[in-house]
Design a protein around this motif. Structure first.
Motif, mmCIF file in Angstrom:
data_model
loop_
_atom_site.group_PDB
_atom_site.id
_atom_site.type_symbol
_atom_site.label_atom_id
_atom_site.label_comp_id
_atom_site.label_asym_id
_atom_site.label_seq_id
_atom_site.Cartn_x
_atom_site.Cartn_y
_atom_site.Cartn_z
ATOM 1 N N LYS A 1 -2.715 5.729 2.397
ATOM 2 C CA LYS A 1 -3.175 6.779 1.488
ATOM 3 C C LYS A 1 -4.249 6.239 0.552
ATOM 4 O O LYS A 1 -4.107 5.175 -0.048
ATOM 5 N N SER A 2 -5.356 7.009 0.451
ATOM 6 C CA SER A 2 -6.444 6.612 -0.444
ATOM 7 C C SER A 2 -6.683 7.739 -1.446
ATOM 8 O O SER A 2 -6.632 8.919 -1.105
ATOM 9 N N VAL A 3 -6.943 7.373 -2.682
ATOM 10 C CA VAL A 3 -7.161 8.372 -3.731
ATOM 11 C C VAL A 3 -8.590 8.892 -3.701
ATOM 12 O O VAL A 3 -8.835 10.099 -3.764
ATOM 13 N N ARG B 1 0.836 -1.196 0.000
ATOM 14 C CA ARG B 1 0.000 0.000 0.000
ATOM 15 C C ARG B 1 0.873 1.248 0.000
ATOM 16 O O ARG B 1 2.089 1.179 0.124
ATOM 17 N N ASP B 2 0.212 2.393 -0.116
ATOM 18 C CA ASP B 2 0.909 3.679 -0.060
ATOM 19 C C ASP B 2 0.753 4.253 1.347
ATOM 20 O O ASP B 2 -0.373 4.519 1.791
ATOM 21 N N PHE B 3 1.871 4.453 2.048
ATOM 22 C CA PHE B 3 1.818 4.888 3.439
ATOM 23 C C PHE B 3 2.469 6.255 3.622
ATOM 24 O O PHE B 3 3.395 6.623 2.907
ATOM 25 N N PHE B 4 1.975 6.996 4.608
ATOM 26 C CA PHE B 4 2.674 8.185 5.075
ATOM 27 C C PHE B 4 2.486 8.287 6.583
ATOM 28 O O PHE B 4 1.655 7.604 7.177
ATOM 29 N N CYS B 5 3.301 9.144 7.204
ATOM 30 C CA CYS B 5 3.294 9.283 8.657
ATOM 31 C C CYS B 5 3.094 10.747 9.021
ATOM 32 O O CYS B 5 3.659 11.630 8.369
ATOM 33 N N THR B 6 2.261 11.014 10.033
ATOM 34 C CA THR B 6 2.099 12.387 10.523
ATOM 35 C C THR B 6 2.667 12.487 11.936
ATOM 36 O O THR B 6 2.678 11.511 12.692
ATOM 37 N N ILE B 7 3.141 13.681 12.270
ATOM 38 C CA ILE B 7 3.665 13.966 13.610
ATOM 39 C C ILE B 7 2.709 14.946 14.271
ATOM 40 O O ILE B 7 2.428 16.015 13.703
ATOM 41 N N ASN B 8 2.192 14.591 15.430
ATOM 42 C CA ASN B 8 1.156 15.383 16.088
ATOM 43 C C ASN B 8 1.565 15.783 17.500
ATOM 44 O O ASN B 8 2.143 14.985 18.242
ATOM 45 N N LEU C 1 -6.912 6.199 5.530
ATOM 46 C CA LEU C 1 -7.201 5.285 6.635
ATOM 47 C C LEU C 1 -6.064 5.308 7.651
ATOM 48 O O LEU C 1 -4.897 5.111 7.302
ATOM 49 N N ARG C 2 -6.387 5.554 8.917
ATOM 50 C CA ARG C 2 -5.381 5.522 9.975
ATOM 51 C C ARG C 2 -5.153 4.071 10.405
ATOM 52 O O ARG C 2 -6.050 3.414 10.901
ATOM 53 N N ILE C 3 -3.907 3.603 10.212
ATOM 54 C CA ILE C 3 -3.568 2.213 10.523
ATOM 55 C C ILE C 3 -3.334 2.024 12.019
ATOM 56 O O ILE C 3 -3.802 1.076 12.634
ATOM 57 N N GLY C 4 -2.577 2.921 12.614
ATOM 58 C CA GLY C 4 -2.239 2.818 14.033
ATOM 59 C C GLY C 4 -1.391 4.003 14.433
ATOM 60 O O GLY C 4 -1.076 4.875 13.616
ATOM 61 N N ARG D 1 4.125 16.231 8.204
ATOM 62 C CA ARG D 1 3.690 15.044 7.471
ATOM 63 C C ARG D 1 4.821 14.608 6.554
ATOM 64 O O ARG D 1 5.434 15.438 5.875
ATOM 65 N N THR D 2 5.122 13.321 6.541
ATOM 66 C CA THR D 2 6.168 12.824 5.642
ATOM 67 C C THR D 2 5.602 12.696 4.225
ATOM 68 O O THR D 2 4.397 12.815 4.008
ATOM 69 N N GLN D 3 6.486 12.431 3.295
ATOM 70 C CA GLN D 3 6.031 12.127 1.941
ATOM 71 C C GLN D 3 5.338 10.755 1.933
ATOM 72 O O GLN D 3 5.494 9.967 2.867
ATOM 73 N N VAL D 4 4.600 10.481 0.887
ATOM 74 C CA VAL D 4 3.942 9.178 0.724
ATOM 75 C C VAL D 4 4.952 8.197 0.133
ATOM 76 O O VAL D 4 5.615 8.492 -0.869
#
Length: 804
Positions: free
Chosen positions: A73-75, A24-31, A80-83, A39-42
């Motif tokens: 990442k969804s087009v 899948r296409d993943f990215f990570c956010t820092i909160n 969708l938040r995985i965890g 937010r990182t790149q995808v």
């Protein structure tokens, strides 16, 4: 005044075994709590994505949790938040300075909380009609601050206030406040805590005196869902027993529900590798740092340099980088960096036996120069490399020339032409850029060049390799391969572009190494394909261009061009601005725009790379200040005051807002007509919301926060850096004592050195001078410890139970 500062350095490394178990296409956010700040790149089509992105920033507000969310990442649908990985602020110190794998946790709405609530609690004694005494609890819920956004919008919050015990649960509710993250409730609720013994025991409200130990006040915050389910925003619990017939008020941080974020399935979502460095400093008033500051600033005059306070700092820190960052910034701020770098470089050269290994290690000297180039050369890099790096990243051509890595259908000759085109372009921009090289960098390079020539007088090339080892190998080549680290690109490049940049960087390192384009050098290449590629560069003009460039940047003559220079690009990004004109239906709205700041003007555009819609010359900016949230019920807003109406802008998060305000303030601080007063709120419906004045052009009601005009190129707070150095000395107090003991041992015992010993890792050239400096450091640190303890006691005595 005291400053409490929080800094965070993050390296988001990689994740593994993410679910769902397919590419899948993943990215990570820092909160920070629930607010996304980065937010990182995808990373496309992966189960174990490598993010490889660094973030360093000052945290502009209080927070409870640092969280990392992994998204699929969804087009067409919502991402969708995985965890997530959530680390409590208090626990960050346990992970600082080392790489850790964290298991992803499931995302539970009951654990997603942020913000704080302001309560006043009081116990009253009341005399009833029959003369008996009972106790009454008064709960005054005043306000909340920093509640999260719900679906990107301010929430509609309300609170429930309960008195909870073994046999009771009395609950009351506030009114709903519309569209705000900082609701003002100002509602008071009354609860009977104890009744007189004349009441029947069977009453459900009967609470005997000893049962007060089991009572607690609970406040729950909710978002009113209207037609959908209400959303939990957080809760706090206060035991009634702490009141002790007294009253007090305090801010309480909202907490997740007790069952929040608990799940039996915590090992099947995957894991995330992080390197976290969190520091928190309490900066005292400037006069407290005078002794330590003076001791550090005298370092370059100390003989030998290894006995100086600055050098000792680098010796006792486990990671030299911890010491180098504040040290370089402090010396830079006080114009003491060049002589210090020269002194430590001379010490470095004493241990260098061969000219071809000059300044190749990670010594104090090389790290100081590296850090200086990052700070001073930031704008220089942007004007030199950013246009060509943008071209490579946005319109990439295939450049792979390694036969093993070629894909089916690739043409190695065309790829080599593409690579040659990029290398030529980057090289040309570099060797033409000497006129833009900052004077401070030139001064440092001049010192290094002459020290190298003095150390190896029979080598005619060493004076050039001493400079090229920094400006090519450690500056330009590193910036090419990691443009995101130097803010030349917003994200780490994709795999193919990253490979292209790596090849270009290798080429630039080789071309920049004086005398490297010889047959003997070419034959030493590990990769045959690189050797073949460099045969096309064996032209005298390349070595002559490098020599001329190195001569120019290591000259003490001023390099700044006369006349009007090109504007330096400082910052850009997408934000929202409030419409300045009136729309057809009379309502002003917010629109997404691309903002760009240079040393000449501040502009916004409909889209990136489009012509500007609106331009404010830097010289026309009168003030840049935060805007109260109640103006438009929007968070993270600031205002740019210029000749016309204020420009109101909303940033995407608190860190971004802080960075934009700082950048705009820095570039406008020398403006002659800066305002002294401003309005913290907006002018709406015929009056200023802050002071209620009805004349739009009336003078502001609050003093501007910007300081006096300062250096517009490098903004450094000397007290912050000195406090950081004090903290490092404090943390490494045991090593200071070991070094002190080592000096004493050497001074007493004059025989041959025993190996190994406890101090063989320390550089001690003069034990008496080093011992003297150590005593000064320890004495100063002890006095600062006393000052910090005094302020800490003062702070804790003024804080109430439950406050931050």
């Amino acid at each position: 005044p005291l400053q409490y500062l929080q800094y965070l350095f993050l390296f988001t490394d990689d994740a593994k075994h993410l679910v769902p178990n397919k590419m899948r296409d993943f990215f990570c956010t820092i909160n920070l709590d629930q607010e996304e700040v980065f937010r990182t790149q995808v990373v496309e089509k992966s189960l174990s994505p490598y993010f490889g992105e660094e973030f360093y920033f000052e945290i502009p507000r209080t927070f409870q949790w640092l969280s990392f969310y992994i998204y699929d990442k969804s087009v067409l649908q919502k991402d969708l938040r995985i965890g997530k990985v959530s680390i409590k602020k208090e626990d960050l110190c346990n992970y600082t300075g080392k790489e850790n794998w964290f298991m992803l946790q499931p995302i539970d709405s009951n654990s997603e909380v942020q913000g704080k609530v302001h309560l006043e609690l009081k116990l009253n004694e009341l005399i009833t009609d029959n003369g008996s005494v009972c106790q009454q609890l008064v709960v005054h819920i005043k306000e909340c601050h920093g509640l999260p956004l719900i679906n990107g919008q301010n929430c509609d919050p309300y609170a429930t206030v309960s008195l909870v015990g073994p046999s009771r649960n009395d609950q009351k509710k506030t009114k709903v406040k519309k569209k705000t993250s900082n609701p003002q409730f100002n509602e008071t609720f009354y609860f009977e805590v104890t009744r007189s013994s004349s009441y029947t025991k069977k009453s459900q409200f009967q609470v005997e005196e000893e049962d007060i130990e089991k009572l607690e006040v609970r406040v729950d915050l909710w978002n009113n869902g209207n037609l959908v389910q209400d959303v939990f925003l957080g809760e706090i619990k206060v035991p009634v027993k702490v009141l002790k017939n007294d009253s007090f008020q305090a801010w309480y941080l909202l907490q997740p529900r007790e069952n929040g974020n608990k799940s039996s399935k915590t090992d099947d979502l995957g894991s995330l590798r992080l390197n976290i460095c969190y520091t928190e400093d309490c900066v005292l008033p400037s006069e407290y740092y005078a002794s330590l500051r003076n001791l550090l600033l005298k370092s370059s005059d100390v003989q030998p340099i290894s006995a100086s306070a600055a050098y000792i700092l680098s010796e006792v820190c486990r990671d030299k980088y911890d010491a180098v960052l504040p040290l370089v910034r402090l010396l830079l701020h006080h114009h003491k960096l060049v002589p210090f770098v020269a002194a430590v470089a001379e010490l470095d050269l004493k241990d260098t036996q061969e000219a071809n290994t000059i300044f190749r290690g990670n010594s104090l000297a090389t790290r100081c120069v590296d850090e200086m180039m990052k700070i001073v050369g930031k704008h220089y890099l942007k004007v030199t490399l950013k246009p060509v790096i943008d071209e490579i990243c946005e319109s990439p051509k295939p450049c792979e020339i390694d036969p093993i890595k070629l894909r089916e259908g690739d043409n190695v000759e065309i790829n080599m032409e593409n690579l040659r085109y990029y290398v030529d372009k980057v090289f040309r921009e570099i060797v033409r850029s000497s006129i833009s090289c900052p004077t401070l960098m030139c001064d440092v390079f001049y010192s290094l060049r002459h020290l190298a020539a003095k150390r190896f007088p029979n080598d005619p090339h060493v004076q050039y390799s001493a400079v090229s080892s920094f400006v090519f190998l450690r500056f330009f080549a590193v910036a090419v391969v990691s443009p995101h680290t130097f803010h030349l690109r917003p994200h780490h490049p994709d795999a193919q572009t990253s490979r292209t940049l790596t090849l270009i960087s290798k080429a630039i390192q080789t071309l920049g190494s004086w005398g490297s384009l010889t047959k003997s050098k070419l034959s030493s290449f590990k990769e045959t394909f690189m050797c073949e590629f460099f045969k096309t560069f064996q032209e005298e003009k390349f070595t002559e261009s490098v020599k001329k460039f190195l001569d120019d940047v290591s000259s003490t003559e001023s390099k700044e061009p006369s006349g009007v220079s090109e504007p330096v690009h400082l910052k850009e990004g997408e934000m929202y601005k409030r419409a300045q004109g009136r729309t057809r239906i009379g309502k002003k709205n917010f629109k997404k725009r691309w903002f760009c700041l240079t040393t000449r003007e501040f502009t916004y555009h409909k889209q990136q790379d489009k012509e500007p819609i609106f331009t404010i010359p830097i010289k026309n900016i009168l003030a840049v200040e935060k805007l109260d949230e109640n103006s438009f019920n929007k968070k993270n807003m600031f205002q740019v005051l210029h000749g016309e109406k204020p420009l109101y802008i909303q940033a995407n998060n608190c860190v971004e807002a802080s960075e934009w305000i700082e950048a705009l303030c820095r570039v406008t601080r020398c403006n002659q007509k800066r305002l002294s007063f401003y309005h913290p709120s907006a002018f709406l419906n015929g009056n200023w919301l802050c002071c209620k004045a009805t004349v739009e052009n009336t003078e502001g009601c609050a003093r501007c926060t910007a300081d006096v005009p300062a250096d517009t190129q490098i903004e450094i707070d000397g007290d912050r850096e000195t406090e950081r150095i004090y903290s490092l000395f404090t943390v490494n107090r045991s090593k200071l004592q070991k070094l002190e003991e080592a000096c004493g041992s050497i001074a007493v015992y004059q025989g041959p050195r025993k190996e190994p010993d406890d101090y063989s890792n320390f550089t001690i050239e003069d034990s008496v001078a080093t011992f003297h400096t150590l005593q000064q450091i320890i004495d100063i640190v002890e006095k600062l410890n006393e000052s910090h303890e005094k302020y800490q006691k003062k702070r804790s005595s003024s804080a109430k139970y439950g406050s931050e």
